[in-house]
Write a protein that holds these residues in place. Structure first.
Motif, PDB file in Angstrom:
ATOM      1  N   VAL A 122       0.878  -1.176   0.000  1.00 47.64           N
ATOM      2  CA  VAL A 122       0.000   0.000   0.000  1.00 47.64           C
ATOM      3  C   VAL A 122       0.915   1.225   0.000  1.00 47.64           C
ATOM      4  CG1 VAL A 122      -1.838   1.251   1.186  1.00 47.64           C
ATOM      5  CG2 VAL A 122      -1.771  -1.264   1.277  1.00 47.64           C
ATOM      6  N   LEU A 123       0.849   1.984  -1.087  1.00 48.67           N
ATOM      7  CA  LEU A 123       1.743   3.132  -1.268  1.00 48.67           C
ATOM      8  C   LEU A 123       0.945   4.425  -1.287  1.00 48.67           C
ATOM      9  CD1 LEU A 123       3.887   1.964  -4.347  1.00 48.67           C
ATOM     10  CD2 LEU A 123       4.306   1.477  -1.930  1.00 48.67           C
ATOM     11  N   THR A 124       1.533   5.494  -0.783  1.00 46.77           N
ATOM     12  CA  THR A 124       1.002   6.828  -1.050  1.00 46.77           C
ATOM     13  C   THR A 124       0.828   6.972  -2.561  1.00 46.77           C
ATOM     14  OG1 THR A 124       2.144   7.728   0.867  1.00 46.77           O
ATOM     15  CG2 THR A 124       1.527   9.295  -0.849  1.00 46.77           C
ATOM     16  N   ARG A 125      -0.280   7.582  -2.976  1.00 48.31           N
ATOM     17  CA  ARG A 125      -0.481   7.716  -4.431  1.00 48.31           C
ATOM     18  C   ARG A 125       0.740   8.363  -5.077  1.00 48.31           C
ATOM     19  NH1 ARG A 125      -5.430  10.615  -7.044  1.00 48.31           N
ATOM     20  NH2 ARG A 125      -4.948   9.540  -8.978  1.00 48.31           N
ATOM     21  N   PRO A 126       1.208   7.808  -6.176  1.00 46.61           N
ATOM     22  CA  PRO A 126       2.440   8.324  -6.786  1.00 46.61           C
ATOM     23  C   PRO A 126       2.213   9.582  -7.631  1.00 46.61           C
ATOM     24  CG  PRO A 126       1.625   6.437  -8.014  1.00 46.61           C
ATOM     25  CD  PRO A 126       0.713   6.595  -6.829  1.00 46.61           C
ATOM     26  N   ASP A 127       3.309  10.233  -7.942  1.00 49.49           N
ATOM     27  CA  ASP A 127       3.336  11.374  -8.862  1.00 49.49           C
ATOM     28  C   ASP A 127       4.288  11.043 -10.005  1.00 49.49           C
ATOM     29  OD1 ASP A 127       1.769  13.168  -7.199  1.00 49.49           O
ATOM     30  OD2 ASP A 127       3.540  13.368  -5.929  1.00 49.49           O
ATOM     31  N   ASP A 128       4.012  11.627 -11.155  1.00 54.42           N
ATOM     32  CA  ASP A 128       4.879  11.439 -12.318  1.00 54.42           C
ATOM     33  C   ASP A 128       5.512  12.795 -12.641  1.00 54.42           C
ATOM     34  OD1 ASP A 128       6.083  11.032 -14.719  1.00 54.42           O
ATOM     35  OD2 ASP A 128       4.390   9.993 -15.655  1.00 54.42           O
ATOM     36  N   PHE A 129       6.809  12.912 -12.364  1.00 55.44           N
ATOM     37  CA  PHE A 129       7.446  14.219 -12.512  1.00 55.44           C
ATOM     38  C   PHE A 129       7.985  14.487 -13.923  1.00 55.44           C
ATOM     39  CE2 PHE A 129       6.879  14.119  -7.988  1.00 55.44           C
ATOM     40  CZ  PHE A 129       6.437  15.419  -7.764  1.00 55.44           C
ATOM     41  N   HIS A 130       7.467  13.765 -14.905  1.00 59.99           N
ATOM     42  CA  HIS A 130       7.795  14.080 -16.316  1.00 59.99           C
ATOM     43  C   HIS A 130       6.814  13.308 -17.193  1.00 59.99           C
ATOM     44  CE1 HIS A 130      10.920  14.953 -19.589  1.00 59.99           C
ATOM     45  NE2 HIS A 130       9.893  14.382 -20.201  1.00 59.99           N
ATOM     46  N   ASP A 137      -3.565   5.983 -11.918  1.00 60.44           N
ATOM     47  CA  ASP A 137      -2.658   5.669 -10.807  1.00 60.44           C
ATOM     48  C   ASP A 137      -2.007   6.904 -10.191  1.00 60.44           C
ATOM     49  OD1 ASP A 137      -3.192   3.004 -11.167  1.00 60.44           O
ATOM     50  OD2 ASP A 137      -1.342   2.554 -12.253  1.00 60.44           O
ATOM     51  N   PHE A 138      -1.755   7.931 -11.005  1.00 59.20           N
ATOM     52  CA  PHE A 138      -0.972   9.078 -10.522  1.00 59.20           C
ATOM     53  C   PHE A 138      -1.880  10.208 -10.062  1.00 59.20           C
ATOM     54  CE2 PHE A 138       1.822   6.736 -13.330  1.00 59.20           C
ATOM     55  CZ  PHE A 138       2.982   6.660 -12.568  1.00 59.20           C
ATOM     56  N   ALA A 139      -1.467  10.862  -8.969  1.00 55.61           N
ATOM     57  CA  ALA A 139      -2.250  11.986  -8.438  1.00 55.61           C
ATOM     58  C   ALA A 139      -1.888  13.288  -9.125  1.00 55.61           C
ATOM     59  CB  ALA A 139      -2.010  12.115  -6.940  1.00 55.61           C
ATOM     60  N   ARG A 140      -0.591  13.429  -9.474  1.00 56.93           N
ATOM     61  CA  ARG A 140      -0.112  14.669 -10.089  1.00 56.93           C
ATOM     62  C   ARG A 140       0.948  14.313 -11.115  1.00 56.93           C
ATOM     63  NH1 ARG A 140       1.326  17.223  -4.209  1.00 56.93           N
ATOM     64  NH2 ARG A 140       2.536  15.297  -4.235  1.00 56.93           N
ATOM     65  N   PHE A 188       9.657  -8.902 -19.907  1.00 59.00           N
ATOM     66  CA  PHE A 188       9.674  -9.960 -18.886  1.00 59.00           C
ATOM     67  C   PHE A 188       8.303  -9.984 -18.224  1.00 59.00           C
ATOM     68  CE2 PHE A 188      11.952  -6.211 -17.037  1.00 59.00           C
ATOM     69  CZ  PHE A 188      10.974  -5.801 -16.140  1.00 59.00           C
ATOM     70  N   ALA A 189       8.025 -11.072 -17.550  1.00 56.12           N
ATOM     71  CA  ALA A 189       6.725 -11.207 -16.890  1.00 56.12           C
ATOM     72  C   ALA A 189       6.646 -10.265 -15.692  1.00 56.12           C
ATOM     73  CB  ALA A 189       6.514 -12.646 -16.429  1.00 56.12           C
ATOM     74  N   VAL A 190       5.517  -9.607 -15.573  1.00 54.69           N
ATOM     75  CA  VAL A 190       5.240  -8.729 -14.433  1.00 54.69           C
ATOM     76  C   VAL A 190       4.148  -9.405 -13.609  1.00 54.69           C
ATOM     77  CG1 VAL A 190       4.291  -6.475 -13.762  1.00 54.69           C
ATOM     78  CG2 VAL A 190       5.910  -6.647 -15.670  1.00 54.69           C
ATOM     79  N   HIS A 191       4.388  -9.534 -12.316  1.00 53.12           N
ATOM     80  CA  HIS A 191       3.443 -10.261 -11.459  1.00 53.12           C
ATOM     81  C   HIS A 191       2.596  -9.346 -10.601  1.00 53.12           C
ATOM     82  CE1 HIS A 191       6.602 -13.127 -12.561  1.00 53.12           C
ATOM     83  NE2 HIS A 191       5.620 -14.006 -12.547  1.00 53.12           N
ATOM     84  N   TRP A 192       2.853  -8.041 -10.688  1.00 50.49           N
ATOM     85  CA  TRP A 192       2.148  -7.074  -9.852  1.00 50.49           C
ATOM     86  C   TRP A 192       1.027  -6.420 -10.640  1.00 50.49           C
ATOM     87  CZ3 TRP A 192       3.286  -6.417  -4.706  1.00 50.49           C
ATOM     88  CH2 TRP A 192       4.464  -7.014  -4.256  1.00 50.49           C
ATOM     89  N   SER A 193      -0.021  -6.056  -9.932  1.00 49.96           N
ATOM     90  CA  SER A 193      -1.070  -5.226 -10.539  1.00 49.96           C
ATOM     91  C   SER A 193      -1.638  -4.301  -9.472  1.00 49.96           C
ATOM     92  CB  SER A 193      -2.162  -6.077 -11.175  1.00 49.96           C
ATOM     93  OG  SER A 193      -2.641  -6.999 -10.252  1.00 49.96           O
ATOM     94  N   VAL A 194      -2.207  -3.206  -9.928  1.00 49.07           N
ATOM     95  CA  VAL A 194      -2.835  -2.266  -9.008  1.00 49.07           C
ATOM     96  C   VAL A 194      -4.250  -2.776  -8.740  1.00 49.07           C
ATOM     97  CG1 VAL A 194      -3.566   0.125  -8.642  1.00 49.07           C
ATOM     98  CG2 VAL A 194      -1.448  -0.354  -9.894  1.00 49.07           C
ATOM     99  N   THR A 195      -4.542  -3.047  -7.478  1.00 57.01           N
ATOM    100  CA  THR A 195      -5.833  -3.672  -7.148  1.00 57.01           C
ATOM    101  C   THR A 195      -6.783  -2.732  -6.426  1.00 57.01           C
ATOM    102  OG1 THR A 195      -4.848  -4.545  -5.126  1.00 57.01           O
ATOM    103  CG2 THR A 195      -4.901  -6.009  -7.057  1.00 57.01           C
ATOM    104  N   ALA A 196      -6.276  -1.625  -5.914  1.00 57.30           N
ATOM    105  CA  ALA A 196      -7.171  -0.668  -5.258  1.00 57.30           C
ATOM    106  C   ALA A 196      -6.563   0.725  -5.344  1.00 57.30           C
ATOM    107  CB  ALA A 196      -7.398  -1.039  -3.795  1.00 57.30           C
ATOM    108  N   ARG A 197      -7.460   1.708  -5.432  1.00 61.01           N
ATOM    109  CA  ARG A 197      -7.041   3.124  -5.462  1.00 61.01           C
ATOM    110  C   ARG A 197      -7.956   3.874  -4.510  1.00 61.01           C
ATOM    111  NH1 ARG A 197      -7.084   0.757 -10.665  1.00 61.01           N
ATOM    112  NH2 ARG A 197      -5.054   0.935 -11.688  1.00 61.01           N
ATOM    113  N   ASN A 198      -7.362   4.464  -3.464  1.00 63.04           N
ATOM    114  CA  ASN A 198      -8.191   5.128  -2.458  1.00 63.04           C
ATOM    115  C   ASN A 198      -7.749   6.576  -2.237  1.00 63.04           C
ATOM    116  OD1 ASN A 198      -9.906   2.910  -1.478  1.00 63.04           O
ATOM    117  ND2 ASN A 198      -7.898   1.985  -1.085  1.00 63.04           N
TER     118      ASN A 198
END
Ligand code: DOR
Ligand code: ZN
Length: 348
Positions: free
Chosen positions: A6-14, A33-36, A338-348
């Motif tokens: 569970v991560l603080t919502r990310p930002d994309d700085f570019h 996924d990104f807040a800003r 390559f195989a990615v095993h992660w996915s975003v399952t919730a956004r709060n």
């Protein structure tokens, strides 16, 4: 093994959001996924005044009805940029930063800077007012090999600018070399760097061996493996000067799969799961949140986002769309290879 983050919502700085039908088609991929995000100004024509940035911000908001997403606008620096307009747009909260493109360095950079002395008054006003400068760090001299253009830029252009304007806060965008990582580490203060998703994954062999892969072509171009390793080391190091800026740069497939392929990798759709995979492989999952959701905000003097996203790991690989259909044509989604095993399952 960690299976849930569970991560603080990310930002994309570019980020490149483009305009019109492309903007409408791809903006939701980032807003999910990104807040800003720091929005690049290299439209045609470029975003050069505070009024144009305000109008572009409105068009972005209109493309994202109901989304919880804040575009942080930038101005495209030209040799005609008015320092007073920059300072006023920043003071009014319209503009977060200014973007320096050396003329001819990349997509839509023709209006960029040729003679860096001409923009010194803008740098001085920015330093005084606390406006950060985002830099595309490549020289354009035809005699400099494309793989050396970032390292040469540091010596010939960036370091002299920083010495001449000591208070200027600078972000070296999308660093691709060990030299850039070392330069950022060597600075006392006021220098940060964004690292893209794709440069953590591809080196120049991925681009060129076994046939040219246009969807891996971007600028600055991917370098040797030692450089990719230096970027990964910086990203997972916990050094707050390195943070995420995806440089997600959509081009329709007809502009990628042609005689003269446009530069850009489109990573907005799957960046967070891919980064979780990369950080997990490095045994650094505990550093992911700072890289995506902490250090960049701190560098820009922004508060952390209030929301969270949840990433979960599955034993079966995650399926991502191969392309995003837009009114401006299909855009191929970055394939990490390559195989990615992660996915975003919730956004709060
Ligand atoms: O690969 C890139 N694409 N690098 C840039 O600097 C610009 C960007 C774009 O606008 O397509
Ligand atoms: Zn870019």
């Amino acid at each position: 093994m960690t299976r849930r983050l569970v991560l603080t919502r990310p930002d994309d700085f570019h980020l490149h959001l483009r305009d019109g039908a492309m903007l409408a088609g791809i903006a939701p991929e980032s807003a999910r996924d990104f807040a800003r995000a720091i929005i690049m100004p290299n439209l045609v024509p470029p975003v050069v005044t505070g009024a144009q940035a305000a109008a572009y911000r409105e068009r972005i908001a209109a493309a994202l009805p109901g989304a919880d997403f804040t575009p942080l606008m930038t101005l495209y620096l030209t040799e005609d940029t008015d320092p007073a307009d920059v300072v006023a747009a920043h003071a009014a909260g319209i503009v977060t930063a200014v973007k320096l493109y050396p003329a001819g360095a990349t997509t839509n950079s023709a209006s960029g800077v040729r003679d860096f002395d001409t923009v010194r008054p803008v740098f001085e006003a920015m330093a005084e007012a606390g406006v950060p400068l985002c830099v595309h760090g490549e020289v354009t001299d035809p005699d400099i090999d494309i793989f050396d253009r970032e390292a040469v830029f540091i010596d010939r252009v960036l370091d002299p600018i920083r010495r001449a304007t000591p208070g200027l806060r600078v972000i070296m965008e999308h660093v691709t070399t060990r030299e850039a990582v070392d330069y950022v580490r060597s600075a006392d203060t006021g220098l940060g760097a964004t690292i893209t998703t794709h440069h953590l994954i591809i080196n120049r062999n991925h681009l060129l061996v076994g046939g040219m892969k246009p969807h891996y072509y971007c600028l600055p171009v991917a370098k040797r493996e030692v450089h990719r390793q230096a970027l990964v080391a910086a990203a997972i190091s916990g050094d707050a000067r390195f943070f995420l800026g995806t440089d997600s740069a959509p081009h329709s497939n007809d502009r990628k799969e042609c005689d003269c392929c446009a530069a850009g990798c489109f990573t907005a759709t799957n960046t967070m799961p891919i980064l979780a995979e990369v950080f997990e492989r490095e045994g650094a999952l505990d550093r992911l949140e700072d890289f995506t959701s902490g250090f960049g905000a701190a560098f820009y003097g922004l508060s952390r986002n209030a929301g969270t996203i949840t990433l979960e790991r599955s034993d079966t690989p995650t399926a991502f769309p191969a392309r995003i259909e837009t009114g401006a044509g299909p855009v191929t989604v970055f394939n990490p290879g390559f195989a990615v095993h992660w996915s975003v399952t919730a956004r709060n």
